[in-house]
Design an enzyme around this catalytic site. Structure first.
Site, PDB file in Angstrom:
ATOM      1  N   ALA A  15      22.043  25.490  33.469  1.00  0.00           N
ATOM      2  CA  ALA A  15      22.217  26.376  32.318  1.00  0.00           C
ATOM      3  C   ALA A  15      23.253  27.435  32.643  1.00  0.00           C
ATOM      4  O   ALA A  15      23.489  27.764  33.807  1.00  0.00           O
ATOM      5  CB  ALA A  15      20.892  27.032  31.945  1.00  0.00           C
ATOM      6  N   ASP A  16      23.862  27.957  31.602  1.00  0.00           N
ATOM      7  CA  ASP A  16      24.775  29.082  31.743  1.00  0.00           C
ATOM      8  C   ASP A  16      24.656  29.944  30.499  1.00  0.00           C
ATOM      9  O   ASP A  16      24.539  29.416  29.391  1.00  0.00           O
ATOM     10  CB  ASP A  16      26.220  28.617  31.931  1.00  0.00           C
ATOM     11  N   THR A  17      24.675  31.257  30.690  1.00  0.00           N
ATOM     12  CA  THR A  17      24.479  32.199  29.587  1.00  0.00           C
ATOM     13  C   THR A  17      25.640  33.173  29.520  1.00  0.00           C
ATOM     14  O   THR A  17      26.130  33.634  30.556  1.00  0.00           O
ATOM     15  CB  THR A  17      23.163  32.984  29.789  1.00  0.00           C
ATOM     16  N   GLY A  68      24.046  27.568  27.342  1.00  0.00           N
ATOM     17  CA  GLY A  68      24.249  26.132  27.384  1.00  0.00           C
ATOM     18  C   GLY A  68      23.245  25.545  28.355  1.00  0.00           C
ATOM     19  O   GLY A  68      23.036  26.089  29.439  1.00  0.00           O
ATOM     20  N   LYS A 103      27.975  22.281  36.139  1.00  0.00           N
ATOM     21  CA  LYS A 103      26.960  22.578  37.155  1.00  0.00           C
ATOM     22  C   LYS A 103      26.016  21.387  37.335  1.00  0.00           C
ATOM     23  O   LYS A 103      25.690  20.997  38.459  1.00  0.00           O
ATOM     24  CB  LYS A 103      26.152  23.815  36.759  1.00  0.00           C
TER      25      LYS A 103
END
EC number: 3.6.1.9
Length: 196
Positions: free
Chosen positions: A72-74, A109, A56
């Protein structure tokens, strides 16, 4: 838009990430990245969220040369099983059933691209209460779980599901603030509390 006008670009469509970052009085704009979020076969939660955050950040950095780009990624992990966003109330209830009375991990992340390249992954352990079928059905049908990893929002109605949290609560919401601030400081981003 050049870097003088916008120092930080948040590569996320998440309103929760925007709200969390805005709490820090850091000036930023938003430019979402559209990437394939399918996990690779056998990919561990830590590797998955780190990879997506990096992808991203790089997609958006290519549109904003000279800027710092934060992504960010969750995801929620119950053992080796990754629980993403449920497609509907039925899938949300199935996820809640699996999480009921158990401890799971929430991984986010966080990646910075552009002027500084760095990725980190933060883990928070969350324990759910033993939930009744009525509680799960009501919450699953409330609409709140549908755009949330693991089918719950700890900062919303879903807070009643939680018996305990070990680690960063903002990580569970979608952006670990302490770790993100440290990352931005290492990158040299002009932050409001730094002397000009």
């Amino acid at each position: 838009m050049n870097a003088d006008q916008t120092l930080l670009v948040l590569a996320s469509a998440s309103p929760r990430r925007r709200e969390l970052l805005a709490q820090l009085d850091i000036r930023f704009t938003v430019s979402a990245a559209d990437i394939d979020e399918t996990p690779h076969a056998g990919e561990a939660a830590e590797a998955y969220v780190g990879r997506l955050a990096r992808e991203k950040a790089h997609v958006v950095a290519s549109r904003h040369p000279g800027a710092w780009v934060l992504a960010a990624d969750t995801t929620v992990a119950l053992g080796a099983e990754l629980l993403g966003k449920p497609r509907d109330a039925e899938e949300a209830q199935a996820m809640l059933t699996r999480l009921s009375g158990r401890t799971h991990d929430v991984y986010t992340g966080v990646a910075l691209a552009g002027r500084h390249e760095e990725t980190l992954v933060v883990r928070t352990r969350v324990t759910f209460r033993a939930l009744s079928s009525g509680e799960m059905s009501w919450y699953a049908n409330s609409g709140e779980p549908l755009d949330k990893a693991g089918a719950y929002a700890i900062q919303g109605k879903g807070g009643f599901l939680v018996a305990g949290v070990e680690g960063s609560t903002s990580n569970v919401v979608g952006l670990p603030l302490g770790e993100t601030v440290a990352l931005l400081e290492r990158a040299g981003l002009p932050l409001p509390w730094r002397a000009s």
